[in-house]
Design a protein around this motif. Structure first.
Motif, PDB file in Angstrom:
ATOM      1  N   SER A  61       0.829  -1.210   0.000  1.00  0.00           N
ATOM      2  CA  SER A  61       0.000   0.000   0.000  1.00  0.00           C
ATOM      3  C   SER A  61       0.858   1.253   0.000  1.00  0.00           C
ATOM      4  CB  SER A  61      -0.956   0.001   1.195  1.00  0.00           C
ATOM      5  OG  SER A  61      -0.262  -0.194   2.382  1.00  0.00           O
ATOM      6  N   PHE A  62       0.208   2.388  -0.271  1.00  0.00           N
ATOM      7  CA  PHE A  62       0.868   3.691  -0.159  1.00  0.00           C
ATOM      8  C   PHE A  62      -0.221   4.699   0.183  1.00  0.00           C
ATOM      9  CE2 PHE A  62       2.865   7.609  -1.983  1.00  0.00           C
ATOM     10  CZ  PHE A  62       3.887   7.676  -1.054  1.00  0.00           C
ATOM     11  N   THR A  63      -0.287   5.072   1.468  1.00  0.00           N
ATOM     12  CA  THR A  63      -1.363   5.948   1.957  1.00  0.00           C
ATOM     13  C   THR A  63      -0.760   6.957   2.946  1.00  0.00           C
ATOM     14  OG1 THR A  63      -1.820   4.474   3.817  1.00  0.00           O
ATOM     15  CG2 THR A  63      -3.114   4.098   1.826  1.00  0.00           C
ATOM     16  N   THR A 123      -2.377  14.584  -6.918  1.00  0.00           N
ATOM     17  CA  THR A 123      -3.424  13.944  -7.720  1.00  0.00           C
ATOM     18  C   THR A 123      -3.468  12.445  -7.438  1.00  0.00           C
ATOM     19  OG1 THR A 123      -1.857  13.721  -9.537  1.00  0.00           O
ATOM     20  CG2 THR A 123      -3.350  15.614  -9.622  1.00  0.00           C
ATOM     21  N   LEU A 124      -2.378  11.917  -6.852  1.00  0.00           N
ATOM     22  CA  LEU A 124      -2.287  10.472  -6.602  1.00  0.00           C
ATOM     23  C   LEU A 124      -3.298  10.056  -5.528  1.00  0.00           C
ATOM     24  CD1 LEU A 124      -0.372   8.001  -7.339  1.00  0.00           C
ATOM     25  CD2 LEU A 124       0.726   8.448  -5.142  1.00  0.00           C
ATOM     26  N   PRO A 125      -4.170   9.092  -5.835  1.00  0.00           N
ATOM     27  CA  PRO A 125      -5.084   8.632  -4.790  1.00  0.00           C
ATOM     28  C   PRO A 125      -4.350   7.759  -3.775  1.00  0.00           C
ATOM     29  CG  PRO A 125      -5.512   7.492  -6.875  1.00  0.00           C
ATOM     30  CD  PRO A 125      -4.365   8.420  -7.120  1.00  0.00           C
ATOM     31  N   SER A 127       5.188   1.323   1.853  1.00  0.00           N
ATOM     32  CA  SER A 127       5.870   2.090   0.802  1.00  0.00           C
ATOM     33  C   SER A 127       7.106   1.299   0.375  1.00  0.00           C
ATOM     34  CB  SER A 127       6.333   3.452   1.335  1.00  0.00           C
ATOM     35  OG  SER A 127       7.312   3.228   2.346  1.00  0.00           O
ATOM     36  N   ILE A 128       7.777   1.758  -0.676  1.00  0.00           N
ATOM     37  CA  ILE A 128       9.042   1.124  -1.077  1.00  0.00           C
ATOM     38  C   ILE A 128      10.099   1.402  -0.010  1.00  0.00           C
ATOM     39  CG2 ILE A 128      10.858   1.135  -2.835  1.00  0.00           C
ATOM     40  CD1 ILE A 128       8.631   1.897  -4.854  1.00  0.00           C
ATOM     41  N   GLN A 129      10.043   2.602   0.596  1.00  0.00           N
ATOM     42  CA  GLN A 129      10.973   2.938   1.681  1.00  0.00           C
ATOM     43  C   GLN A 129      10.892   1.887   2.788  1.00  0.00           C
ATOM     44  OE1 GLN A 129       9.028   5.029  -0.056  1.00  0.00           O
ATOM     45  NE2 GLN A 129       9.762   7.147  -0.004  1.00  0.00           N
TER      46      GLN A 129
HETATM   47  O1  URC Z   1       6.432   3.514  -2.198  1.00  0.00           O
HETATM   48  C1  URC Z   1       6.308   4.687  -2.607  1.00  0.00           C
HETATM   49  N1  URC Z   1       7.078   5.668  -2.084  1.00  0.00           N
HETATM   50  C2  URC Z   1       6.991   6.981  -2.468  1.00  0.00           C
HETATM   51  O2  URC Z   1       7.738   7.845  -1.952  1.00  0.00           O
HETATM   52  C3  URC Z   1       6.030   7.297  -3.468  1.00  0.00           C
HETATM   53  N2  URC Z   1       5.666   8.456  -4.100  1.00  0.00           N
HETATM   54  C4  URC Z   1       4.689   8.148  -4.994  1.00  0.00           C
HETATM   55  O3  URC Z   1       4.116   8.973  -5.763  1.00  0.00           O
HETATM   56  N3  URC Z   1       4.398   6.816  -4.943  1.00  0.00           N
HETATM   57  C5  URC Z   1       5.227   6.259  -4.012  1.00  0.00           C
HETATM   58  N4  URC Z   1       5.397   4.969  -3.577  1.00  0.00           N
END
Ligand code: URC
Length: 308
Positions: free
Chosen positions: A183-185, A194-196, A244-246
């Motif tokens: 997920s990414f929230t 604009t990214l949901p 997130s990828i982080q």
């Molecule tokens: O895992 C993610 N990290 C981000 O920092 C980021 N920024 C984004 O637009 N999508 C994502 N996805």
């Protein structure tokens, strides 16, 4: 007339391809829970080697056209191929270790040399084995565009010995897509957003992972195969539901430092290649179609260093 200048110079040969057949098999690699890898037959040991010579003693080649201290890069190519024939080891690390020492012993003109080797990946063809179903061919190999091992070693002279002054081992070019479980929230939302928020996105990443040993000698005595590193990464990605990828690369890095005590540092270059959702089935919400996003991509880096 020359303007007084400072010079940073190097020269060498790039991308010397070598295909050594019947190298020594890699055996007795200690197993880890995340990987079935414990060795490889090395029937085909294929790699591309770069050499880069550093120092100041060949500066006259640039400033005066005096090649007295220049080793022809063509000779470097021959040197690499000749030593590939007599190589008795089983890893790219061992090959570069022997090659670097031999270069500096042979050429007093070289003060410092960096060697980089990139595996050219091949996999054994799957062929019928009589009553035993299918198995790996021991003569036929298929070139793949898969991820690969890359090793970079720098050698220099110290008193009367040679030492590895820098090193970096890596698995390059992983391309991994997890269809659910990422997920990414809760990121910053403002007039530019604009990214949901996505609780479940199909996460597609390109990933390079690199590591350094606490003691470079462990590269030979307590070798970490990049195949096991790759498998740790696959296992963590498979198991872990990331925010997130982080978050994901941090979990991968922590698992690698736990699994391989000989690593001092692990670092990641990750690209976010996640596709955009374009359609969802009305009868089964698991079924979706994605397509290519805007071509720029997110870039996520991490270096984890073991605390002393
Ligand atoms: O895992 C993610 N990290 C981000 O920092 C980021 N920024 C984004 O637009 N999508 C994502 N996805």
């Amino acid at each position: 007339m020359h303007t007084e200048s400072n010079y940073l110079i190097s020269y060498g040969k790039a991308r010397v391809p070598l295909y050594r057949v019947y190298a020594k098999p890699l055996t007795n690699v200690p197993p880890i829970p995340e990987s079935a890898f414990t060795g490889r037959p090395n029937i085909l040991f294929a790699a591309e080697i770069d050499t880069e010579v550093f120092g100041q003693n060949f500066l006259p080649a640039y400033t005066e056209g005096d090649n007295t201290n220049v080793v022809a890069t063509d000779s470097m190519k021959n040197f690499i191929l000749r030593h590939a024939l007599t190589f008795e080891g089983a890893t790219l690390e061992e090959f570069l270790d022997q090659l670097g020492r031999q270069f500096l012993k042979t050429y007093v003109q070289m003060e410092r040399i960096r060697l980089t080797g990139r595996e050219l990946p091949f996999t054994a063809a799957s062929v019928p084995q009589g009553e035993h179903g299918f198995g790996e061919s021991d003569v036929l190999f298929k070139r793949t565009n898969d991820d690969f091992t890359q090793v970079s070693l720098t050698f220099e002279r110290a008193d009367n010995t040679l030492l590895i002054s820098d090193h970096l081992c890596s698995r390059m070019g992983l391309q991994l897509l997890k269809v659910t479980g990422s997920s990414f929230t809760r990121f910053v939302r403002d007039a530019y957003t604009t990214l949901p928020e996505r609780v479940d996105r199909p996460l597609f990443i390109y990933l390079d992972v690199a590591w350094k040993y606490s003691d470079p000698a462990a590269m030979l005595s307590s070798y970490v195969p990049s195949e096991q590193v790759r498998d740790v990464i696959l296992t963590v990605f498979h198991e872990f539901v990331s925010e997130s990828i982080q978050h994901l690369v941090h979990e991968m890095g922590q698992r690698l430092l736990t699994r391989f005590p000989q690593m001092a540092e692990v670092s990641f270059d990750a690209q976010n290649r996640t596709r955009d959702p374009l359609g969802e089935s009305e009868t089964d919400s698991r079924v979706k179609v994605y397509s290519d996003p805007f071509p720029a991509y997110g870039l996520i880096k991490l270096t984890l260093t073991r605390k002393q």
